[in-house]
Design a protein around this motif. Structure first.
Motif, PDB file in Angstrom:
ATOM      1  N   PRO B 120       0.779  -1.314  -0.022  1.00 40.95           N
ATOM      2  CA  PRO B 120      -0.089  -0.132   0.129  1.00 40.95           C
ATOM      3  C   PRO B 120       0.879   1.426  -0.057  1.00 40.95           C
ATOM      4  CG  PRO B 120      -0.979  -1.618   1.750  1.00 40.95           C
ATOM      5  CD  PRO B 120       0.242  -2.199   0.983  1.00 40.95           C
ATOM      6  N   ASP B 121       2.000   1.327   0.671  1.00 45.99           N
ATOM      7  CA  ASP B 121       2.728   2.425   0.720  1.00 45.99           C
ATOM      8  C   ASP B 121       3.225   2.739  -0.574  1.00 45.99           C
ATOM      9  OD1 ASP B 121       2.450   2.818   3.363  1.00 45.99           O
ATOM     10  OD2 ASP B 121       4.554   1.990   4.057  1.00 45.99           O
ATOM     11  N   GLU B 122       3.659   1.889  -1.200  1.00 42.16           N
ATOM     12  CA  GLU B 122       4.267   2.178  -2.640  1.00 42.16           C
ATOM     13  C   GLU B 122       2.913   2.336  -3.611  1.00 42.16           C
ATOM     14  OE1 GLU B 122       7.079   2.492  -3.878  1.00 42.16           O
ATOM     15  OE2 GLU B 122       6.758   2.518  -5.935  1.00 42.16           O
ATOM     16  N   LYS B 137      -8.241  -0.455  -7.756  1.00 37.66           N
ATOM     17  CA  LYS B 137      -9.155  -1.645  -7.852  1.00 37.66           C
ATOM     18  C   LYS B 137      -8.587  -2.775  -7.061  1.00 37.66           C
ATOM     19  CE  LYS B 137     -10.800  -0.743 -12.481  1.00 37.66           C
ATOM     20  NZ  LYS B 137     -10.730  -1.025 -13.862  1.00 37.66           N
ATOM     21  N   PRO B 138      -9.437  -3.633  -6.261  1.00 34.98           N
ATOM     22  CA  PRO B 138      -8.833  -4.898  -5.889  1.00 34.98           C
ATOM     23  C   PRO B 138      -8.738  -5.953  -7.048  1.00 34.98           C
ATOM     24  CG  PRO B 138     -11.394  -5.022  -5.558  1.00 34.98           C
ATOM     25  CD  PRO B 138     -11.028  -3.468  -6.306  1.00 34.98           C
ATOM     26  N   ALA B 156      -5.942   9.088  -2.043  1.00 36.54           N
ATOM     27  CA  ALA B 156      -5.267   7.589  -2.470  1.00 36.54           C
ATOM     28  C   ALA B 156      -4.948   7.101  -1.143  1.00 36.54           C
ATOM     29  CB  ALA B 156      -4.273   8.017  -3.280  1.00 36.54           C
ATOM     30  N   GLN B 157      -4.180   8.074  -0.316  1.00 35.74           N
ATOM     31  CA  GLN B 157      -3.543   7.340   1.162  1.00 35.74           C
ATOM     32  C   GLN B 157      -4.911   6.901   1.762  1.00 35.74           C
ATOM     33  OE1 GLN B 157      -0.855  10.673   1.780  1.00 35.74           O
ATOM     34  NE2 GLN B 157       0.918   9.379   1.459  1.00 35.74           N
ATOM     35  N   ALA B 158      -5.939   7.475   1.976  1.00 36.95           N
ATOM     36  CA  ALA B 158      -6.883   7.297   2.838  1.00 36.95           C
ATOM     37  C   ALA B 158      -7.490   5.681   2.209  1.00 36.95           C
ATOM     38  CB  ALA B 158      -8.174   8.184   2.663  1.00 36.95           C
ATOM     39  N   VAL B 159      -7.586   5.717   0.949  1.00 36.75           N
ATOM     40  CA  VAL B 159      -8.120   4.531   0.486  1.00 36.75           C
ATOM     41  C   VAL B 159      -7.253   3.284   0.759  1.00 36.75           C
ATOM     42  CG1 VAL B 159      -8.471   3.060  -1.508  1.00 36.75           C
ATOM     43  CG2 VAL B 159      -9.750   5.404  -1.360  1.00 36.75           C
ATOM     44  N   LEU B 160      -5.782   3.669   0.568  1.00 35.21           N
ATOM     45  CA  LEU B 160      -4.481   2.527   0.858  1.00 35.21           C
ATOM     46  C   LEU B 160      -4.383   2.264   2.199  1.00 35.21           C
ATOM     47  CD1 LEU B 160      -2.466   4.160  -2.004  1.00 35.21           C
ATOM     48  CD2 LEU B 160      -3.586   1.885  -2.012  1.00 35.21           C
ATOM     49  N   GLU B 161      -4.587   2.994   3.223  1.00 29.39           N
ATOM     50  CA  GLU B 161      -4.570   2.942   4.594  1.00 29.39           C
ATOM     51  C   GLU B 161      -5.603   1.898   4.851  1.00 29.39           C
ATOM     52  OE1 GLU B 161      -4.713   6.049   7.427  1.00 29.39           O
ATOM     53  OE2 GLU B 161      -3.062   7.053   6.267  1.00 29.39           O
ATOM     54  N   HIS B 162      -6.794   2.170   4.540  1.00 32.55           N
ATOM     55  CA  HIS B 162      -8.026   1.082   4.686  1.00 32.55           C
ATOM     56  C   HIS B 162      -7.496  -0.166   4.075  1.00 32.55           C
ATOM     57  CE1 HIS B 162     -12.012  -0.353   3.535  1.00 32.55           C
ATOM     58  NE2 HIS B 162     -12.138  -0.514   4.810  1.00 32.55           N
ATOM     59  N   ARG B 163      -7.018  -0.168   2.696  1.00 34.23           N
ATOM     60  CA  ARG B 163      -6.825  -1.342   2.031  1.00 34.23           C
ATOM     61  C   ARG B 163      -5.581  -2.234   3.142  1.00 34.23           C
ATOM     62  NH1 ARG B 163      -7.104  -2.097  -3.351  1.00 34.23           N
ATOM     63  NH2 ARG B 163      -9.346  -1.234  -3.071  1.00 34.23           N
ATOM     64  N   ALA B 164      -4.665  -1.280   3.525  1.00 33.16           N
ATOM     65  CA  ALA B 164      -3.703  -2.094   4.372  1.00 33.16           C
ATOM     66  C   ALA B 164      -4.119  -2.776   5.673  1.00 33.16           C
ATOM     67  CB  ALA B 164      -2.512  -1.085   4.803  1.00 33.16           C
ATOM     68  N   ALA B 165      -5.408  -2.256   6.240  1.00 30.36           N
ATOM     69  CA  ALA B 165      -5.900  -2.667   7.525  1.00 30.36           C
ATOM     70  C   ALA B 165      -6.515  -4.067   7.112  1.00 30.36           C
ATOM     71  CB  ALA B 165      -6.656  -1.583   8.139  1.00 30.36           C
ATOM     72  N   LEU B 166      -6.861  -4.194   5.766  1.00 25.69           N
ATOM     73  CA  LEU B 166      -7.701  -5.664   5.462  1.00 25.69           C
ATOM     74  C   LEU B 166      -6.769  -6.919   5.925  1.00 25.69           C
ATOM     75  CD1 LEU B 166      -9.487  -4.273   2.485  1.00 25.69           C
ATOM     76  CD2 LEU B 166     -10.501  -4.482   4.605  1.00 25.69           C
ATOM     77  N   PRO B 167      -7.527  -7.881   6.428  1.00 20.07           N
ATOM     78  CA  PRO B 167      -6.754  -9.059   6.663  1.00 20.07           C
ATOM     79  C   PRO B 167      -6.069  -9.821   5.452  1.00 20.07           C
ATOM     80  CG  PRO B 167      -8.922  -9.367   6.930  1.00 20.07           C
ATOM     81  CD  PRO B 167      -8.883  -8.131   6.572  1.00 20.07           C
ATOM     82  N   SER B 168      -6.532  -9.745   4.116  1.00 22.00           N
ATOM     83  CA  SER B 168      -6.147 -10.649   3.239  1.00 22.00           C
ATOM     84  C   SER B 168      -5.016  -9.966   2.505  1.00 22.00           C
ATOM     85  CB  SER B 168      -7.306 -10.845   2.036  1.00 22.00           C
ATOM     86  OG  SER B 168      -6.550 -11.102   1.034  1.00 22.00           O
TER      87      SER B 168
END
Ligand SMILES: [Zn+2]
Lengths: 55, 289
Positions: B120-122, B137-138, B156-168
């Motif tokens: 997600p950082d990259e 997109k997933p 973008a960072q808000a979405v990616l932070e959320h993405r990073a918190a997902l377990p998969s």
């Protein structure tokens, strides 16, 4: 044919020929229903949408 | 003739049309509900599973809505010698946006600018390089779920932070695409083998034009500018029965994605009697048998 919604007992229209595993929606309560028997036609609540469902 | 297996755990409008097309052609078929499908390996006892030992079916049409069940059902049937549409390798490619993009790239199919980042950082850096607005997109999933259009780095960072918190871990791979300035519609081309069945425009109010999100379909004329990239995209992912989604870019149609489990209610309604999608699907399955 018209069947009864197992959730709200409202009428559910099914297009002929009715097929097993067919999905239908109740116009009254919006429940998603599945045909689980054909003789007689039996409706049950359809399974919840799974994460990997889709086109 | 041995029956054609139709794999489906949900019988929708599409499957009913397919059953009717099989009946009209007098083709014997068996509806196989994948929720009640099992198969023993190592040449187990006959009747030990829906596929049984040896090719019990002349061919199989895979209409399973669950990606995992569809993938493994095709894999099992193929191993049992059943010609299966779509094949498991096609399902595996189409079920993963990056794999699809890599195949399209390899085949030189015009597509929107796309980037991938493995963390997600990259992802934020990659979005910056691609230039905003971008769609995040997933890799898996469809109906436009969890796709987000972002217009600046902060979003973008808000979405990616959320993405990073997902377990998969799969959710941590970031797939990004330029948001093509489209005329409020995209194009769906249905391909069955080497046949282009037809095309529809899909109109929607938002930036997503999936039929599952209530898009409206209208017939779209088949031009070579459309048929050529759609056919190339279908071949690139391995062929079969496919829904190729394109968008009208400034320089011509760009392929957005290729769907292996084609919903065609909107398409069929738009074309009426002029095209019979279910019959074209059945014709292709019989060719494969
Ligand atoms: Zn109801």
């Amino acid at each position: 044919m018209t069947q009864t919604c197992p959730e709200c007992e409202g009428p559910v229209q099914l297009a002929e020929p009715v097929r097993l595993s067919e999905v239908a929606q109740c116009a009254d309560c919006s429940s998603e229903l599945e045909v689980v028997g054909l003789d007689p036609v039996t409706l049950a609540l359809a399974p919840e949408i799974e994460e990997d469902w889709g086109e | 003739m041995r029956p054609v297996a139709v794999l489906a755990s949900r019988v929708r409008y599409e499957e009913k049309r397919i059953f009717a097309a099989l009946e009209r052609r007098g083709v014997p078929y068996a509806h196989v509900d994948t929720r009640r499908f099992s198969s023993e390996l190592g040449g187990g006892a006959p009747g030990g599973g829906a596929a049984g030992a040896g090719p019990r079916y002349a061919a199989a049409l895979n209409r399973e809505i669950s990606h995992s069940r569809a993938l493994y059902a095709s894999m099992i049937l193929e191993a049992r010698g059943v010609p299966t549409v779509n094949r498991s390798d096609v399902i595996a490619v189409c079920g993963d946006k990056l794999r699809t993009s890599l195949e399209l790239e390899r085949a030189g199919v015009p597509s929107p600018r796309t980037a991938v980042a493995l963390t997600p950082d990259e992802g934020a850096e990659a979005a910056e390089r691609l230039g905003f607005p971008v769609v995040i997109k997933p890799l898996t999933g469809s109906w436009g779920r969890l796709a987000a259009a972002v217009r600046d780095r902060e979003a973008a960072q808000a979405v990616l932070e959320h993405r990073a918190a997902l377990p998969s871990p799969l959710q941590h791979i970031v797939y990004l695409q330029e948001l093509v300035d489209k005329p409020g519609r995209d194009i769906r081309v249905i391909v069955a083998g080497e046949t282009v069945v037809g095309a529809t425009y899909r109109y929607a109010d938002g930036w997503r034009t999936n039929a599952a999100r209530g898009a409206r379909s209208e017939p779209c004329p088949l031009t070579s500018a459309l048929v050529e990239p759609a056919m190339r995209a279908a071949r690139a992912v391995g062929g079969g029965i496919l829904g190729v989604d394109l968008i009208e870019g400034p320089g011509g149609p760009l392929v957005l994605e290729v769907n292996h489990n084609v919903e065609f209610r909107g398409f069929q309604d738009a074309h009426g009697e002029a095209v019979d999608v279910a019959d074209a699907i059945v014709a292709h399955v019989l060719e494969a048998a």
